[in-house]
Design an enzyme around this catalytic site. Structure first.
Site, PDB file in Angstrom:
ATOM      1  N   TRP A   1      13.250 -32.831   9.010  1.00  0.00           N
ATOM      2  CA  TRP A   1      11.808 -32.991   9.263  1.00  0.00           C
ATOM      3  C   TRP A   1      10.985 -31.897   8.606  1.00  0.00           C
ATOM      4  O   TRP A   1       9.866 -32.148   8.147  1.00  0.00           O
ATOM      5  CB  TRP A   1      11.534 -33.094  10.766  1.00  0.00           C
ATOM      6  CG  TRP A   1      12.122 -34.345  11.332  1.00  0.00           C
ATOM      7  CD1 TRP A   1      13.160 -34.445  12.217  1.00  0.00           C
ATOM      8  CD2 TRP A   1      11.749 -35.701  11.019  1.00  0.00           C
ATOM      9  NE1 TRP A   1      13.449 -35.768  12.464  1.00  0.00           N
ATOM     10  CE2 TRP A   1      12.601 -36.561  11.756  1.00  0.00           C
ATOM     11  CE3 TRP A   1      10.782 -36.269  10.203  1.00  0.00           C
ATOM     12  CZ2 TRP A   1      12.511 -37.956  11.683  1.00  0.00           C
ATOM     13  CZ3 TRP A   1      10.690 -37.660  10.124  1.00  0.00           C
ATOM     14  CH2 TRP A   1      11.546 -38.481  10.857  1.00  0.00           C
TER      15      TRP A   1
ATOM     16  N   ASP B   1       5.939 -28.136  14.553  1.00  0.00           N
ATOM     17  CA  ASP B   1       6.304 -29.513  14.898  1.00  0.00           C
ATOM     18  C   ASP B   1       7.307 -29.408  16.040  1.00  0.00           C
ATOM     19  O   ASP B   1       8.432 -28.965  15.846  1.00  0.00           O
ATOM     20  CB  ASP B   1       6.918 -30.199  13.669  1.00  0.00           C
ATOM     21  CG  ASP B   1       7.473 -31.591  13.986  1.00  0.00           C
ATOM     22  OD1 ASP B   1       7.326 -32.055  15.133  1.00  0.00           O
ATOM     23  OD2 ASP B   1       8.068 -32.202  13.071  1.00  0.00           O
TER      24      ASP B   1
ATOM     25  N   LYS C   1       9.928 -38.731  21.938  1.00  0.00           N
ATOM     26  CA  LYS C   1      11.178 -38.051  22.248  1.00  0.00           C
ATOM     27  C   LYS C   1      11.160 -37.554  23.698  1.00  0.00           C
ATOM     28  O   LYS C   1      12.054 -37.812  24.466  1.00  0.00           O
ATOM     29  CB  LYS C   1      11.411 -36.857  21.320  1.00  0.00           C
ATOM     30  CG  LYS C   1      11.864 -37.107  19.865  1.00  0.00           C
ATOM     31  CD  LYS C   1      11.368 -38.311  19.187  1.00  0.00           C
ATOM     32  CE  LYS C   1      11.871 -38.570  17.790  1.00  0.00           C
ATOM     33  NZ  LYS C   1      11.357 -37.735  16.728  1.00  0.00           N
TER      34      LYS C   1
HETATM   35  C1  LIG Z   1      10.922 -37.948  15.231  1.00  0.00           C
HETATM   36  C2  LIG Z   1      10.406 -36.742  14.565  1.00  0.00           C
HETATM   37  C3  LIG Z   1       9.383 -36.805  13.587  1.00  0.00           C
HETATM   38  C4  LIG Z   1       8.808 -38.109  13.104  1.00  0.00           C
HETATM   39  O1  LIG Z   1       8.021 -38.693  14.051  1.00  0.00           O
HETATM   40  P1  LIG Z   1       7.174 -40.040  13.756  1.00  0.00           P
HETATM   41  O2  LIG Z   1       6.475 -40.247  15.030  1.00  0.00           O
HETATM   42  O3  LIG Z   1       8.168 -41.113  13.426  1.00  0.00           O
HETATM   43  O4  LIG Z   1       6.271 -39.776  12.630  1.00  0.00           O
HETATM   44  C5  LIG Z   1       8.927 -35.617  13.061  1.00  0.00           C
HETATM   45  N1  LIG Z   1       9.421 -34.422  13.438  1.00  0.00           N
HETATM   46  C6  LIG Z   1      10.410 -34.325  14.344  1.00  0.00           C
HETATM   47  C7  LIG Z   1      10.927 -32.982  14.740  1.00  0.00           C
HETATM   48  C8  LIG Z   1      10.925 -35.478  14.938  1.00  0.00           C
HETATM   49  O5  LIG Z   1      11.900 -35.385  15.858  1.00  0.00           O
END
Ligand SMILES: *Cc1c(COP(=O)(O)O)cnc(C)c1O
Length: 361
Positions: free
Chosen positions: A102, A172, A196
């Protein structure tokens, strides 16, 4: 019909209590004689629900008063681009610490609006570690420093938040937000896709220091400006009402469970149990992440014989243990242990692993 133990990486398991409450309220929410999805987001009832969700989140994370909490859309991926759009001038440097898939995506998408620079990376070891702080090559004039506190695919997590001086720290936290207590004041901006650890996909929760919203590096349509969303209390346009509602129920549930200190204890206990099952298997199961960087949220492992991995995944599903297949980029097995996954699920997985090793020794 009975529910299975769900180890999905995302969209992921939600707390049973939250699902049952949403089910009970679906046809008649809050006396509205309609569902929460079928009423105006500008009506009194929805506004009150939305405000309560925000205040519960603020309480859980002890968010300082000079931070805004935003309920946005677009997934974390949209914000890979939208963060530099709002915080960096054309060609201005933005430093990225990359410890997995990511982080790589964030660098690539951010490059449309800033000089996104990899200031440290653990790519050389296949993202099995977190780059040591001493080796971070930070530019004091960077627009911000970006970290991914938990890498959902590579199963690595930053334990402790390193200092980065006066440059705002952007994180993030899609897959570890609310999994343990956090000092929000160390961050300029935190963003997380909800699917998540918070609620359904399609909702992004952002916590941002007010001072950062005053940056205006380029003209932008209103819908892309965080400051406009903040000024409109995240109701610049129609928000994801269902996502906001479910997130609010999850925040209430977290408070009832004892808050983030309690979630931190539970998540540590779950992770300890599963890593011990891997490490004590005599090499039958293997985790390649250095111990100090092991994720408490996403535990990845391989079998000693990769040909057995599909057999393991299929057998586990039959035994009521769902979504254990690793990400297609890495293969292997991945068990995601978010807040909504109880320790009984991890015990059931541990027992299945022991039985599988015996049967397929
Ligand atoms: C799942 C995830 C993403 C992507 O998320 P989307 O909602 O599909 O854009 C980005 N960063 C991390 C750390 C993730 O676990």
């Amino acid at each position: 019909m009975s529910r299975a133990w769900n180890f999905s990486a995302g969209p992921a398991a939600l707390p049973m209590d939250v699902l049952q409450r949403a089910q009970a309220e679906l046809l008649d929410w809050n006396g509205a004689r309609a569902s929460v999805m079928e009423v105006s987001h500008r009506g009194k009832a929805f506004m009150e629900m939305a405000a309560r969700a925000e205040s519960d989140l603020r309480e859980l994370l002890a968010v300082p008063s000079d931070y805004k909490v935003l309920f946005l859309q677009g997934g974390a991926t949209q914000h890979f681009a939208q963060v530099p759009m709002n915080l960096a001038a054309d060609g201005q440097r933005a430093d990225y610490i990359v410890n997995g898939h990511w982080g790589e995506k964030a660098v690539a998408e951010g490059a449309f609006y800033a000089d996104t620079r990899v200031a440290a990376s653990s790519k050389a070891d296949g993202y099995a570690s977190i780059p040591a702080r001493a080796g971070w090559d930070l530019d004091p004039k960077a627009a911000y420093v970006h970290v991914t506190t938990n890498e959902t695919i590579h199963g690595v997590e930053m334990h402790g938040i390193p200092g980065v001086g006066n440059v705002p720290l952007v994180a993030d936290m899609s897959s570890d937000i609310l999994s343990h207590p956090l000092d929000v004041s160390k961050f300029g901006l935190i963003y997380a896709g909800a699917q998540k650890n918070i609620g359904p996909s399609g909702l992004v929760v952002m916590i941002v220091r007010e001072g950062l919203l005053e940056r205006r590096p380029r003209p932008l349509p209103k819908i892309f400006r965080y400051a406009e969303h903040a000024a409109a209390d995240s109701m610049l346009n129609t928000p994801n009402t269902w996502g906001w509602y479910l997130a609010g129920l999850t925040f209430q549930w977290l408070k009832q469970q004892g808050g983030l200190a309690e979630m931190g204890r539970r998540n540590q206990a779950k992770a300890d149990l599963l890593y011990a099952a891997i490490d004590d298997s005599g090499g039958y199961y293997r985790n390649r992440v250095v111990p100090a960087a092991r994720s408490r949220m996403n535990v990845i492992f391989n079998l000693h014989d990769p040909a057995l991995e599909p057999v393991f995944v299929a057998g586990a599903a039959e035994a009521g243990l769902l979504a254990l297949k690793g990400h297609r980029a890495l293969g292997g097995i991945r068990a995601s242990l978010y807040n909504a996954v109880p320790i009984d699920a991890v015990r059931a997985l541990r027992d299945f692993m022991a039985g599988f090793a015996k049967a397929h020794g």
